[in-house]
Design an enzyme around this catalytic site. Structure first.
Site, PDB file in Angstrom:
ATOM      1  N   ASP A 205       0.817  -1.214   0.000  1.00 23.11           N
ATOM      2  CA  ASP A 205       0.000   0.000   0.000  1.00 23.11           C
ATOM      3  C   ASP A 205       0.850   1.263   0.000  1.00 23.11           C
ATOM      4  O   ASP A 205       0.533   2.243  -0.671  1.00 23.11           O
ATOM      5  CB  ASP A 205      -0.931  -0.004   1.221  1.00 23.11           C
ATOM      6  N   MET A 206       1.915   1.241   0.781  1.00 25.77           N
ATOM      7  CA  MET A 206       2.658   2.486   0.968  1.00 25.77           C
ATOM      8  C   MET A 206       3.538   2.858  -0.222  1.00 25.77           C
ATOM      9  O   MET A 206       4.053   3.974  -0.283  1.00 25.77           O
ATOM     10  CB  MET A 206       3.469   2.433   2.275  1.00 25.77           C
TER      11      MET A 206
ATOM     12  N   HIS B 282      -7.232  -3.047  -1.753  1.00 24.02           N
ATOM     13  CA  HIS B 282      -7.458  -2.403  -0.454  1.00 24.02           C
ATOM     14  C   HIS B 282      -7.659  -0.920  -0.760  1.00 24.02           C
ATOM     15  O   HIS B 282      -6.914  -0.341  -1.557  1.00 24.02           O
ATOM     16  CB  HIS B 282      -6.254  -2.633   0.459  1.00 24.02           C
TER      17      HIS B 282
ATOM     18  N   ASP C  89     -11.087  -2.944   7.337  1.00 23.37           N
ATOM     19  CA  ASP C  89      -9.849  -3.705   7.182  1.00 23.37           C
ATOM     20  C   ASP C  89      -8.783  -3.178   8.134  1.00 23.37           C
ATOM     21  O   ASP C  89      -8.067  -3.950   8.762  1.00 23.37           O
ATOM     22  CB  ASP C  89      -9.359  -3.622   5.737  1.00 23.37           C
TER      23      ASP C  89
END
Ligand code: NAD
Ligand code: MG
Length: 328
Positions: A80-81, A105, A188
């Site tokens: 994600d990052m 996500h 989540d």
């Protein structure tokens, strides 16, 4: 919002799908979508950690920007990052108008760390399981349930594309649950932190069930097989960061103090005396507290959802004799 299990891959037939990232989710998605008859390329840094694996699996591996240029659907499956930087460097100037940008996500889009171009569909498909289960369930002819959502629909086909992608993963063989980026992201992230807290805050019990109860086994299996090391290898960097920084705020010094008190009650015999008195009195508190567990809303939603997860039903018919013997 609805539940759907009859979705097909039709909306993506003949379209090119670029999978960016070939880790836990990326590899499973690429293999399942290809086996579902879809056209898949993989976008990776040429000397990155997983390019060799993707090539060995028979995929064309392109630079991320090149993979994006050729694609009708771009799935962002890196940690994600790193996604905001990847969006800026490889996606924003390369993705075709009317193409779909897909996430597993919703964090970056929901919290506006990525602002997607206005002329593309933006969708989410989040399998409720780790990549290896997404793959092995598919290979057996089953699937892992998936959440899907639409953030931006410019073609009128955004939802159809998300459902087709989820079907290609095998998710439609189990269960597809419609959600939105806010709900997926917040549940989540809150994840392992409490079914009641989520439902009381207005989130759907189905989604709270997956985050709080269902995923618990996946995590415990990893701990059981390989301790913290294996667990930390298989969960995302985002989940790890939440674990490291939020976990200690839930289980803190006060929790430890209460555990110490419970241990002292055991050591002093207070617990044993209380339990004996309870037993002799005909178990009034025991029966009431047990019934409260059995009547908990998580049990009602759980029974409905577990009926859709074939592998659980099979596990229930496997020999369980040792577990039936009461322990402790
Ligand atoms: P991962 O860490 O397993 O895989 C990362 C992949 O991205 C690897 O192929 C890596 O080489 C590549 N990568 C890393 N940095 C890169 C960069 N700068 N540029 C290009 N590629 C790069 O990731 P994951 O755990 O599969 O997570 C991917 C997404 O799926 C995340 O959005 C995560 O929240 C979501 N998700 C994960 C799980 C899970 O069980 N792991 C479950 C549901 C959703
Ligand atoms: Mg989760």
């Amino acid at each position: 919002m609805s539940t759907e299990t009859k979705a097909t891959t039709d909306a993506l037939k003949g379209k090119r799908i670029a999978i960016l990232g070939y880790g836990s989710q990326g590899r499973a998605h690429a293999l399942n979508l290809r086996d579902s008859g879809l056209d898949v390329v993989v976008g990776l840094r040429p000397n990155g950690a997983t390019a060799a694996t993707a090539k060995a699996d028979g995929f064309s591996v392109l630079e991320p920007g090149e993979a994006v240029k050729s694609a009708d659907l771009v799935a962002v499956l890196t940690p994600d990052m790193v996604q905001p930087e990847l969006y800026a460097s490889a996606i924003e100037n390369n993705i075709k108008p009317n193409a779909a940008l897909l996430f597993a996500h919703g964090l970056n889009v929901h919290f506006k760390m990525i602002a997607p171009r206005a002329d593309i569909d933006v969708i989410l498909v989040a399998p409720k399981g780790p990549g290896h289960l997404v793959r092995t369930e598919y290979e057996i002819g089953r699937g892992v349930p998936c959440l899907y959502a639409v953030y931006q629909d410019v073609t009128g086909q955004a939802k159809a594309k998300a459902m087709a992608y989820a079907a290609g993963l095998g998710g439609a063989r189990a269960l597809l649950i419609e959600t939105d980026f806010k709900e997926e992201t917040e549940t989540d992230l809150f994840g392992e932190q409490g079914f009641e807290t989520l439902v009381e805050a207005g989130y759907k019990p189905e989604i709270a069930y997956y985050e709080v109860l269902h995923e618990l086994k996946l995590i415990v299996d990893l701990l059981y097989q390989g301790g913290l090391t294996k667990m930390l290898t298989f969960i995302s960097e985002t989940a790890q960061y939440g674990d490291y920084t939020r976990g200690p705020r839930i289980v803190d010094a006060d929790t430890k103090q209460r555990m110490k008190k419970v241990l002292e009650e055991i050591q002093s015999g207070e617990f044993a005396r209380e339990w004996k008195a309870e037993y002799d009195a005909g178990l009034p508190n025991y029966k009431r507290l047990k019934q409260a567990d059995l009547d908990h809303p998580i049990e009602k939603i759980g029974a409905q959802l577990r009926a859709k997860m074939v592998w659980l039903n099979q596990a229930a018919t496997a020999p369980v004799a040792p577990a039936l013997k009461k322990v402790g």
